[in-house]
Design a protein around this motif. Structure first.
Motif, PDB file in Angstrom:
ATOM      1  N   SER A 109     -83.827  40.024  16.159  1.00 24.59           N
ATOM      2  CA  SER A 109     -83.401  41.251  16.809  1.00 24.59           C
ATOM      3  C   SER A 109     -81.948  41.543  16.466  1.00 24.59           C
ATOM      4  N   LYS A 110     -81.693  42.743  15.997  1.00 20.84           N
ATOM      5  CA  LYS A 110     -80.323  43.132  15.666  1.00 20.84           C
ATOM      6  C   LYS A 110     -79.459  43.201  16.921  1.00 20.84           C
ATOM      7  N   LEU A 111     -80.077  43.541  18.051  1.00 16.54           N
ATOM      8  CA  LEU A 111     -79.329  43.592  19.307  1.00 16.54           C
ATOM      9  C   LEU A 111     -78.841  42.203  19.693  1.00 16.54           C
ATOM     10  N   ILE A 112     -79.716  41.207  19.559  1.00 17.12           N
ATOM     11  CA  ILE A 112     -79.343  39.824  19.875  1.00 17.12           C
ATOM     12  C   ILE A 112     -78.324  39.313  18.859  1.00 17.12           C
ATOM     13  N   THR A 113     -78.512  39.664  17.603  1.00 21.59           N
ATOM     14  CA  THR A 113     -77.592  39.227  16.546  1.00 21.59           C
ATOM     15  C   THR A 113     -76.181  39.702  16.820  1.00 21.59           C
ATOM     16  N   GLY A 114     -76.029  40.986  17.137  1.00 25.84           N
ATOM     17  CA  GLY A 114     -74.703  41.540  17.387  1.00 25.84           C
ATOM     18  C   GLY A 114     -74.022  40.878  18.566  1.00 25.84           C
ATOM     19  N   PHE A 115     -74.760  40.688  19.653  1.00 25.20           N
ATOM     20  CA  PHE A 115     -74.171  40.096  20.862  1.00 25.20           C
ATOM     21  C   PHE A 115     -73.804  38.638  20.651  1.00 25.20           C
ATOM     22  N   SER A 116     -74.704  37.871  20.037  1.00 24.13           N
ATOM     23  CA  SER A 116     -74.459  36.437  19.858  1.00 24.13           C
ATOM     24  C   SER A 116     -73.313  36.175  18.887  1.00 24.13           C
ATOM     25  N   LEU A 117     -73.253  36.929  17.795  1.00 16.67           N
ATOM     26  CA  LEU A 117     -72.170  36.731  16.833  1.00 16.67           C
ATOM     27  C   LEU A 117     -70.824  37.111  17.423  1.00 16.67           C
ATOM     28  N   ALA A 118     -70.820  38.094  18.317  1.00 18.48           N
ATOM     29  CA  ALA A 118     -69.568  38.530  18.935  1.00 18.48           C
ATOM     30  C   ALA A 118     -69.075  37.541  19.990  1.00 18.48           C
ATOM     31  N   THR A 119     -69.994  36.958  20.745  1.00 23.47           N
ATOM     32  CA  THR A 119     -69.585  36.084  21.848  1.00 23.47           C
ATOM     33  C   THR A 119     -69.361  34.642  21.411  1.00 23.47           C
ATOM     34  N   LEU A 120     -70.182  34.134  20.500  1.00 19.14           N
ATOM     35  CA  LEU A 120     -70.038  32.751  20.037  1.00 19.14           C
ATOM     36  C   LEU A 120     -69.021  32.696  18.903  1.00 19.14           C
ATOM     37  N   ASN A 121     -67.797  33.055  19.228  1.00 16.08           N
ATOM     38  CA  ASN A 121     -66.770  33.216  18.211  1.00 16.08           C
ATOM     39  C   ASN A 121     -65.412  32.759  18.752  1.00 16.08           C
ATOM     40  N   PRO A 122     -65.095  31.463  18.658  1.00 15.18           N
ATOM     41  CA  PRO A 122     -63.835  30.929  19.191  1.00 15.18           C
ATOM     42  C   PRO A 122     -62.567  31.637  18.693  1.00 15.18           C
ATOM     43  N   PRO A 123     -62.454  31.987  17.377  1.00 15.43           N
ATOM     44  CA  PRO A 123     -61.238  32.670  16.949  1.00 15.43           C
ATOM     45  C   PRO A 123     -60.995  33.983  17.692  1.00 15.43           C
ATOM     46  N   VAL A 124     -62.062  34.723  17.966  1.00 18.80           N
ATOM     47  CA  VAL A 124     -61.904  35.987  18.693  1.00 18.80           C
ATOM     48  C   VAL A 124     -61.522  35.726  20.145  1.00 18.80           C
ATOM     49  N   ALA A 125     -62.103  34.694  20.744  1.00 20.85           N
ATOM     50  CA  ALA A 125     -61.745  34.333  22.119  1.00 20.85           C
ATOM     51  C   ALA A 125     -60.268  33.976  22.207  1.00 20.85           C
ATOM     52  N   ILE A 126     -59.785  33.206  21.233  1.00 20.97           N
ATOM     53  CA  ILE A 126     -58.370  32.833  21.197  1.00 20.97           C
ATOM     54  C   ILE A 126     -57.509  34.075  21.008  1.00 20.97           C
ATOM     55  N   TYR A 127     -57.966  34.991  20.166  1.00 18.01           N
ATOM     56  CA  TYR A 127     -57.218  36.235  19.956  1.00 18.01           C
ATOM     57  C   TYR A 127     -57.031  36.982  21.273  1.00 18.01           C
ATOM     58  N   TRP A 128     -58.094  37.091  22.079  1.00 18.29           N
ATOM     59  CA  TRP A 128     -57.994  37.838  23.334  1.00 18.29           C
ATOM     60  C   TRP A 128     -57.127  37.121  24.354  1.00 18.29           C
ATOM     61  N   ILE A 129     -57.129  35.792  24.340  1.00 18.36           N
ATOM     62  CA  ILE A 129     -56.226  35.054  25.219  1.00 18.36           C
ATOM     63  C   ILE A 129     -54.776  35.399  24.898  1.00 18.36           C
ATOM     64  N   LEU A 130     -54.450  35.383  23.599  1.00 18.65           N
ATOM     65  CA  LEU A 130     -53.086  35.684  23.166  1.00 18.65           C
ATOM     66  C   LEU A 130     -52.738  37.153  23.385  1.00 18.65           C
ATOM     67  N   ALA A 131     -53.682  38.049  23.060  1.00 18.79           N
ATOM     68  CA  ALA A 131     -53.418  39.487  23.171  1.00 18.79           C
ATOM     69  C   ALA A 131     -53.176  39.896  24.617  1.00 18.79           C
ATOM     70  N   ILE A 132     -54.030  39.445  25.522  1.00 15.01           N
ATOM     71  CA  ILE A 132     -53.885  39.814  26.929  1.00 15.01           C
ATOM     72  C   ILE A 132     -52.616  39.214  27.515  1.00 15.01           C
TER      73      ILE A 132
END
Length: 208
Positions: A109-132
């Motif tokens: 499912s493309k819907l599941i693919t988009g959500f899972s790739l976006a959330t299971l992403n430590p570099p992006v999580a770290i980015y938001w910690i620093l950005a906020i």
């Protein structure tokens, strides 16, 4: 009213900055537009935006806890760096030499693919910690105690910035797909980009 608009605009800008570097979601969007249709990429984009909001929300409410987690478990980020590097090697040197016509294709499912790739992403999580943290320290208050309307506009800005950036990646992939030998060219471009990105992230990771 002006402050509310600033929250919205800052959400857009922060999301665009975070989404510009080539990552797992960007790669999935580009491949969807070149191998399938732009509509399939659109499904990925929609849920990737939701995943981005989730990461930003976790970074806002659990900033300290997430920072400690990534500090105590550096292998999490390191595993993603190695993964991107080997995917880049595969796309650049191996993929175009393998005949995959007779291999079964996995339909997810493309819907599941988009959500899972976006959330299971430590570099992006770290980015938001620093950005906020940076926004809260240098621009204006951005904490769990910020007004609900301000946070709502900030997160809506994040969704808009993320989906718009990914859509631009999709258009770029669609343009490449119309060229001769597009798949081979795309694999090489993405391979080089991922290798460079992983090396850069690796140097940054070691330096920290």
């Amino acid at each position: 009213m002006t402050s509310l608009l600033l929250y919205f605009l800052l959400g857009i800008i922060s999301a665009i900055i975070g989404a510009l570097p080539l990552g797992a979601v960007n790669l999935a969007v580009i491949r969807a537009t070149t191998t399938q249709t732009i509509l399939n990429a659109f499904y990925i984009i929609l849920t990737a935006g939701v995943g981005e909001i989730l990461l930003a929300t976790l970074a806002l409410y659990y900033n300290i806890e997430l920072s400690h987690f990534f500090t105590q478990h550096p292998w999490v980020q390191g595993s993603f760096i190695f993964t991107f590097f080997f995917i880049g090697i595969y796309l650049l040197f191996i993929k175009n030499k393998i005949n995959t016509k007779n291999y079964p294709k996995l339909h997810t499912s493309k819907l599941i693919t988009g959500f899972s790739l976006a959330t299971l992403n430590p570099p992006v999580a770290i980015y938001w910690i620093l950005a906020i943290s940076w926004i809260d320290k240098y621009i204006f208050e951005l904490t769990p105690h910020t007004s609900f309307v301000s946070l709502l506009l900030f997160f809506f800005g994040i969704y808009l910035g993320k989906t718009t950036t990914l859509y631009c990646y999709g258009l770029w992939g669609h343009k490449i797909a119309q060229q001769k030998n597009s798949k081979t060219k795309l694999s090489r471009i993405l391979g080089v980009a991922l290798i460079i990105l992983s090396i850069f992230q690796g140097i940054k990771f070691i330096a920290e």
